[in-house]
Design an enzyme around this catalytic site. Sequence first.
Site, PDB file in Angstrom:
ATOM      1  N   GLU A 173       0.998  -1.193  -0.040  1.00  0.00           N
ATOM      2  CA  GLU A 173      -0.008  -0.045  -0.040  1.00  0.00           C
ATOM      3  C   GLU A 173       0.898   1.269   0.002  1.00  0.00           C
ATOM      4  O   GLU A 173       0.712   2.082   0.811  1.00  0.00           O
ATOM      5  CB  GLU A 173      -0.898  -0.039   1.160  1.00  0.00           C
ATOM      6  CG  GLU A 173      -2.051  -1.068   1.028  1.00  0.00           C
ATOM      7  CD  GLU A 173      -3.180  -0.923   1.929  1.00  0.00           C
ATOM      8  OE1 GLU A 173      -3.123  -0.213   2.998  1.00  0.00           O
ATOM      9  OE2 GLU A 173      -4.189  -1.647   1.645  1.00  0.00           O
ATOM     10  N   GLU A 292      -5.577  -8.102  -0.833  1.00  0.00           N
ATOM     11  CA  GLU A 292      -6.165  -7.896   0.449  1.00  0.00           C
ATOM     12  C   GLU A 292      -7.835  -7.621   0.105  1.00  0.00           C
ATOM     13  O   GLU A 292      -8.104  -6.614  -0.710  1.00  0.00           O
ATOM     14  CB  GLU A 292      -5.763  -6.652   1.135  1.00  0.00           C
ATOM     15  CG  GLU A 292      -4.409  -6.943   1.841  1.00  0.00           C
ATOM     16  CD  GLU A 292      -3.920  -6.015   2.901  1.00  0.00           C
ATOM     17  OE1 GLU A 292      -4.712  -5.245   3.261  1.00  0.00           O
ATOM     18  OE2 GLU A 292      -2.817  -5.610   2.789  1.00  0.00           O
TER      19      GLU A 292
END
Length: 503
Positions: A173, A292
């Site tokens: 991320e 995710e």
Amino acid sequence: MISARLTIDPHFQVGPVHRRVFGSFVEHLGRCVYDGIYEPGHPTADEEGFRQDVIDLVRELGVSTVRYPGGNFVSGFRWEDSVGPREERPTRLDLAWHSTETNAFGLHEFGSWLDKVGGEMMLALNLGTRGTLEALDLVEYANVTSGSALADQRVANGRTAPFDVRMWCLGNEMDGPWQLGHRSGTDYGKLASQVSKALRQLDERVELVVCGSSNAHMPTFGAWERDVLMEAYDDVDYISCHAYYQEHDGDLGSFLASPVDMDRFIETVVATADHVKAVKRSDKTIDISFDEWNVWYQDRYRNVDKIEGIENWPQAPRLLEDLYSVADAVVVGGLLISLLKHADRVTAASLAQLVNVIAPIMTEPGGPAWRQTTFFPFAITSALAQGTALEVKLESPTYATERYGEVPQLDAVATHDAETGRTAVFVVNRSLTEEATVTIDIAGLGDVTVQSARTISDEDVTAANTLEQPDRVAPHDNATASVDGSTLTVTLPSVSWTAIELG
Ligand code: AHR
């Protein structure tokens, strides 16, 4: 009563069902590792301290690849801390989750645990506070058989055969301002490109996942993917997608339509990657690692999960321990349908996470382990989705949602295994009030019968499995599924997810 029609024909192929789509995720976060998969002293713990009750449930869940060790955690992680004699491993402060990391469980323990659950290791590299050299060191340690300092160190630490890790995440991320080492798409793309080239010089077998957006609602979404891939397109194999969904302000209709958002997210990232492919005149196609995804009530638990203070770094605190309802299970089933509908481009995915932390499996220290509601759609889909994903040409009424506009009441996908002749259809009814009768044209399948039909639904869509009532919610047989000639019919309760197996 709603009516819908769909057609299952083995010719309507989307793409092969990759086992890696049924991956999961173990992060050093809260009680995922400690008290979750690892609890020496637990009555079921084996000689390595792994909870056997959890191993059994993970096997039943049917996970393939397991991503490790983060997540946000990885951006401050020094992998060397987690190997070697346990008593010499340093205790560190984990800035991502404001916790203490003892490193009692590390790379070797994870490898050994994975051998026991039968999973494939997928590792994330720290590109937040570290760079090329540390990434190279870890790949050498993990993948070289012997004859170099780091490979020999692994052998001395007890693992003769290499871990042989193929899938590597190039950070985590990196578009998120919360991430240690967060930077612009172009800067991150340059770093990812450099690290990838170096890793391939060491091991040409690696499969590299570059960070896409943390979710489709990030202000940089779209531009981030373009900027990163303009720098790193030739060097990587996958771009990641992450998405978490929750019911906002009691708007169940929108929440049940979350898979529509996932569909649009995937299709936008595919379009962006293919745009860069065109600009670069490349022959290569980048796939998606949706590494995710889940339901996560970030609003509901925000205060519970907050840890602060220079002297306050708890070990394995209870964090992100969301309790999942029947409605949440229906959404998870719908998200799996979305992933399979895009099987041509989503070739890896990880349910985040596996145990205790936004997880299908819960545990109590010294106590039992049990299945959350979301366990069931994952386990059933993982078991039944074999062969090739099929488009089903669905005709469904629609309904209006606050968040996603007009969306179909039903959603569905099928899979077909030409070798075994087995077919599975997965279908969700998002109506809050109406049963749905589904008529399925199965002429293309020849002579088949219903092998099983299981539905997740409940009079109380908020019902959940808890420590006190671990078996409150479970899938039930759907006796309405029947074949008459070349037509399969089934009735679906409101707010339900159903899997039908034909053979
Ligand atoms: O899965 C929980 C967290 O969600 C992960 O650490 C991070 O990558 C994401 O924001």
